[in-house]
Scaffold this motif. Structure first.
Motif, mmCIF file in Angstrom:
data_model
loop_
_atom_site.group_PDB
_atom_site.id
_atom_site.type_symbol
_atom_site.label_atom_id
_atom_site.label_comp_id
_atom_site.label_asym_id
_atom_site.label_seq_id
_atom_site.Cartn_x
_atom_site.Cartn_y
_atom_site.Cartn_z
ATOM 1 N N LEU A 44 0.833 -1.203 0.000
ATOM 2 C CA LEU A 44 0.000 0.000 0.000
ATOM 3 C C LEU A 44 0.871 1.259 0.000
ATOM 4 O O LEU A 44 0.534 2.259 -0.646
ATOM 5 C CB LEU A 44 -0.954 -0.024 1.194
ATOM 6 C CG LEU A 44 -1.962 -1.189 1.166
ATOM 7 C CD1 LEU A 44 -2.905 -1.141 2.354
ATOM 8 C CD2 LEU A 44 -2.761 -1.207 -0.142
ATOM 9 N N CYS B 150 1.911 1.827 -3.520
ATOM 10 C CA CYS B 150 0.811 2.434 -4.297
ATOM 11 C C CYS B 150 0.760 3.938 -4.022
ATOM 12 O O CYS B 150 0.641 4.744 -4.955
ATOM 13 C CB CYS B 150 -0.534 1.803 -3.926
ATOM 14 S SG CYS B 150 -0.732 0.135 -4.539
ATOM 15 N N ALA C 101 -6.769 -2.168 1.335
ATOM 16 C CA ALA C 101 -6.655 -1.402 0.089
ATOM 17 C C ALA C 101 -7.952 -0.640 -0.172
ATOM 18 O O ALA C 101 -7.916 0.534 -0.565
ATOM 19 C CB ALA C 101 -6.334 -2.338 -1.072
ATOM 20 N N ARG D 202 -8.309 2.609 1.313
ATOM 21 C CA ARG D 202 -7.486 3.678 0.711
ATOM 22 C C ARG D 202 -7.879 3.934 -0.745
ATOM 23 O O ARG D 202 -7.133 4.573 -1.486
ATOM 24 C CB ARG D 202 -6.004 3.300 0.779
ATOM 25 C CG ARG D 202 -5.446 3.349 2.187
ATOM 26 C CD ARG D 202 -4.098 2.647 2.253
ATOM 27 N NE ARG D 202 -3.507 2.684 3.582
ATOM 28 C CZ ARG D 202 -3.900 1.920 4.593
ATOM 29 N NH1 ARG D 202 -4.897 1.068 4.441
ATOM 30 N NH2 ARG D 202 -3.307 2.016 5.771
#
Ligand code: KG4
Ligand code: ZN
Length: 329
Positions: free
Chosen positions: A250, A253, A281, A284
């Protein structure tokens, strides 16, 4: 363009036919796991000999299942590496000889590129760009992917791969080979809160991983509390490993501004990883894409797919202008 894909890098012989217009037509796999189980790991010479026995029958099988003949094939893709040398030679030799006989191109595919593109074998593939978490028995990498052949390595393991950590920990707990699925099944019956294990490099501020210390911590714990507590130890190990994988993915990302994360490789089959990753995920605004479960571990479909992308792209642009090299070690 119809591409035959051949995978033989380790202990699975995989063959598939992928059509760039119609998608995956057929795939077949023979796993040698039962044969190697007695030895606690892959025996390279036995693996090579078994690939020799399986590769042609599997090729005939996918041709029969798809209703195609050798004359219909436009190109052959095979796993070039990394992997066991003798095992790789079987697939490469068969693919190159067949391509020569049929007077069609043969293309060597990087095994990890195959894994990384495997989630794209789908009716709803992720769009580029995305971040890819590659978690196999031999590699653990985070990659930024802007297109086929356009990969930037963000981070990787400094020692053991995630799958290797699962396998070695499973061995310490007296489980069979390959350890990942067995450890995951045992962990599902254990209490992950009971023992606390380290989260190596969780806060290192980069996208690298380290799993050897976690494995050593398990060894120390086993010596202290014994194998009677194996389920709780397995659960604690899985939780620690997954937490690091989720957190770094994450973060990668966020760093890349990516809203799509692709997970590939054998450890991508881990149910706890999928559950945690999908949940964290989503919080977010990141969508997670997985390959079909059967394409998480080694298979011919991912090699046929990656080879087809390359051959189509070579057809559309002169090779000199197309930099399609898989640029990681
Ligand atoms: O991608 P793969 O089939 O082969 C390599 O290219 O290395 O990955 C195999 C690895 C093994 O280490 C295996 O234990 C692990 O993937 N694995 C799992 C699970 N299924 C396979 N690890 C954790 N949980 C699983 N369910
Ligand atoms: Zn693999």
């Amino acid at each position: 363009m119809l591409v035959l894909g051949v995978e033989s890098s380790c202990d699975e012989t995989g063959v598939a036919l992928y059509d760039s217009a119609y998608g995956l037509l057929a795939h077949a796999l023979y796993s040698q796991i039962a044969m190697h189980n007695a030895y606690g790991g892959v025996v390279p010479e036995l693996a090579s000999r078994d690939h020799i026995r399986r590769v042609l029958p599997l090729t005939r099988q996918v041709l029969a299942e798809s209703g195609r003949t050798l004359a219909d094939i436009d190109g052959i893709a095979y796993t070039q590496g990394p992997g066991l040398a003798g095992a790789l030679l079987v697939g490469a030799g068969m693919a190159r000889a067949l391509a020569f006989a049929l007077n069609i191109p043969a293309v060597g595919v990087h095994h990890l590129e195959g894994h990384m593109l495997s989630p794209l074998i789908s009716d709803t593939p992720p769009e580029f760009p995305f971040v890819a978490l590659l978690v196999s028995g031999g590699h653990t990498q985070l990659m930024r992917v802007s297109g086929v052949g356009r990969y930037t390595l963000l981070g990787e393991t400094l020692d053991d791969a995630a799958g290797e950590a699962f396998d070695k920990t499973a061995q310490l707990l007296g489980l069979g080979y390959p350890g990942g699925p067995a450890l995951s099944a045992l962990a599902a019956t254990g209490d992950a809160q009971r023992f606390s294990l380290p989260r190596p490099m969780l806060n290192s501020g980069d996208f690298d991983f380290s799993f050897s210390g976690l494995k050593t911590a398990v060894l120390t714990l086993v010596r202290k509390v014994g194998l009677g507590e194996a389920a709780d130890i397995a659960a604690a190990f899985q939780r620690a490993a997954v937490e690091v994988l989720v957190s770094k993915s994450l973060a990668a990302c966020a760093h890349s501004g990516a809203t799509r994360l692709v997970v590939a490789g054998g450890v991508g089959a881990n149910a706890h990883l999928r559950e945690r990753l999908t949940r964290d995920a989503a919080a977010r605004g990141i969508s997670v894409f997985y390959p079909r479960l059967e394409f998480c571990t080694d298979n011919g479909a991912m090699i046929a797919y990656a080879g087809a992308q390359r051959l189509v792209s070579q057809q559309n642009s002169p090779p000199a202008q197309a930099d399609l090299t898989f640029a990681v070690k």
